[in-house]
Design an enzyme around this catalytic site. Structure first.
Site, PDB file in Angstrom:
ATOM      1  N   GLU A 105      32.312  34.555  41.953  1.00 49.67           N
ATOM      2  CA  GLU A 105      30.894  34.255  41.727  1.00 49.67           C
ATOM      3  C   GLU A 105      30.764  33.007  40.870  1.00 49.67           C
ATOM      4  OE1 GLU A 105      30.550  34.465  38.323  1.00 49.67           O
ATOM      5  OE2 GLU A 105      32.535  35.414  38.395  1.00 49.67           O
ATOM      6  N   GLU A 110      34.790  32.969  39.406  1.00 44.81           N
ATOM      7  CA  GLU A 110      35.029  32.261  40.672  1.00 44.81           C
ATOM      8  C   GLU A 110      35.984  33.027  41.589  1.00 44.81           C
ATOM      9  OE1 GLU A 110      36.661  28.350  40.005  1.00 44.81           O
ATOM     10  OE2 GLU A 110      34.990  27.693  38.754  1.00 44.81           O
TER      11      GLU A 110
END
Lengths: 337, 337
Positions: B163, B305
């Site tokens: 994310e 991420e």
């Protein structure tokens, strides 16, 4: 040309890493690993993409004193298993695209022959270190040299070293004890899985073997008195690989005891060594602490063969990729905090 | 055909693993991971060779309350960085052969367009959860559905979810607090790196936002009140992937808070979830303990991420390779201890 080539400084490396598109320090231990690799290779962008695994196998005279849960034949059987691709090290390596080299450093019985076996046998096993030196000085020299010759043929950026040898946790405990002066008992564990009675027996045998020699030995004496051929050969290989500029992925207890011997012979190669995992064999944690090494993984493993080193290899590759390929705030047009 | 298909039992899985050529338990956590995968896939030899990373990006209304060290523009800039291949997640993924999918779940500003971007934007960012729900029930449903649709197009054996969203540790703290009842303060950390004054401000803002609603909320209410679009979409994706038989690699604090919401909606998918790393964001450890999850890696990271999930992927592949490819004592002709 200059007699004083530029060294990339720690500050330059840190600034380079801090400029990557992430909050400072947000990649934690990958950043520290990247800094180690950059320092060792003297480059901000050391490209590390290939790794080979070299497994050294040999037998130990001390195995005849009843220090292992498995019979000595298993060394030979496991070499066949490595050659057939069926051991844990093989399947881990295959899953990561890592080629495996299997080296007969001195397995008991007649010489093994197989097309893919690297035969560098010094003798069919060491003598028992309970009664005298495990190997002669000449055998040690030959083993160290053979280790260096083995890695000279392997062009990978990193080398993972594994071992197989029934009885070799016993030899590693003695070697580590004589090199570090740490209490012998703290360095003795269950190896492949001796029970309580077996552990008592192992401690008794090893304390008698240790009593033969003075308390702290120079590395070559410690190796010839107590090591196995696979450990001596790995020592030569680790040193040669590091001196070639190849990263050395250090596996479990036996590889770490070997690394202690190598560092006593050649302290300058420490920046090449990546301590890969903290194993369950009792002495491993003790030795890692003595080395002030904080390994990358903690997987509760105790197998050897290079399995722990292999599992850390993708982290090493990722650290190199961070240095070589990750954008900077400037190049990516990302605002800094 | 039968209405009661054979389930591979835990005992069968354990016996199968114990027959591999290694001392029992010697592969430690890899064995436990293998057992989880075998149980989830209901197979002694589940072949897990491919992984894709899906990164969901969105903006958070609460970022305007000054809870982050970075400006909101960074979400958009980082999406461009992902698309250009320059972020940490990209270079880790590339080093492991993992394809990356970048999903705009609701980045602030005009819609991003790029050939490789997956555009599923719900709105240009959530509203601030300080003053009211972050999203409507309709938006939540749309996000959950979009997450499921996104993974329907990805055929990998395992999915790592990442994310990006400035302010999303704030949203994750609120979401986790309302789902678990754990004290809010223990779930709040520095995110991308707020200083002490920033941390005090973040705690003040979040305690006021939390006070709007009752102490424990059902998962859909907690998501609509406090989550980001990237988290809601990831929740839909995690559940759909698990129900497809795909392993779910859970990353850091935000992904773990999302996993808590998913498990509240669909507790049966827990066997699909592999908790990959223990991050440095304060609340992550607290949430992992609450889940009784012991993640594979401890790399002191705090980036998100999907970087932590990616680093654990080779361990998952290795565990599958152990099950599928490693020899048994019998097949390799190796003596047992």
């Amino acid at each position: 040309m200059t007699s004083n080539p530029h060294r990339v400084s720690e500050a330059e490396i840190q600034a380079f890493i801090d400029n990557k598109t992430k909050p400072p320090g947000a990649l934690g231990r990958i950043e520290a690993l990247a800094a180690q690799i950059a320092g060792f290779r003297n480059s901000l962008t050391p490209r590390i993409t290939t790794c080979d695994l070299v497994i050294f196998a040999a037998d130990h005279g001390i195995a005849h004193e009843g220090v292992s849960a498995f019979p000595q034949d298993v060394t030979r059987q496991m070499v066949q298993n490595f050659l057939a691709g069926g051991a844990a090290a093989n399947v881990f390596a295959a899953s990561m695209g890592v080629p495996v080299h299997v080296v007969d450093a001195g397995v008991a019985g007649p010489a093994l022959t197989a097309p893919t076996l690297v035969s560098r046998r010094i003798a069919p096993g060491t003598r028992s270190s309970l009664n005298g030196p495990a190997m002669t000085d000449t055998e040690l020299s030959a083993a160290l040299r053979a280790g260096a010759q083995t890695v000279a043929a392997v062009r990978a950026d990193a080398l993972a070293f594994g071992e197989m040898g029934i009885g070799n946790t016993a030899s590693a405990s003695l070697l580590a004890h004589k090199l570090t002066g740490l209490p012998l008992d703290t360095l003795i564990g269950r190896g492949t899985g001796v029970d309580d009675a077996g552990l008592d027996r192992k401690k008794d045998v090893l304390s008698r073997a240790a009593a033969r020699c003075g308390s702290e030995l120079d590395p070559d004496t410690a190796l010839s008195e107590y090591a196995g051929f696979e450990m001596a050969m790995m020592a030569g290989a680790m040193q040669a690989a590091a001196e070639n500029g190849q990263l050395v992925l250090v596996d479990g207890f036996i590889a770490t005891a070997t690394a202690v011997a190598v560092l006593a012979r050649a302290p300058h190669i420490r920046p090449a060594m990546i301590f890969c995992h903290r194993g369950q064999e009792a002495g491993h944690r003790v030795l890692l602490d003595w080395l002030a090494a904080d390994p990358l993984l903690d997987m509760d493993m105790r197998l050897g063969e290079g399995t722990g080193a292999l599992l850390a290899w993708p982290l090493v590759k990722a650290a190199s990729a961070m240095l070589c390929d990750m954008a900077s705030f400037h190049s990516a047009g990302v605002s800094q905090g």
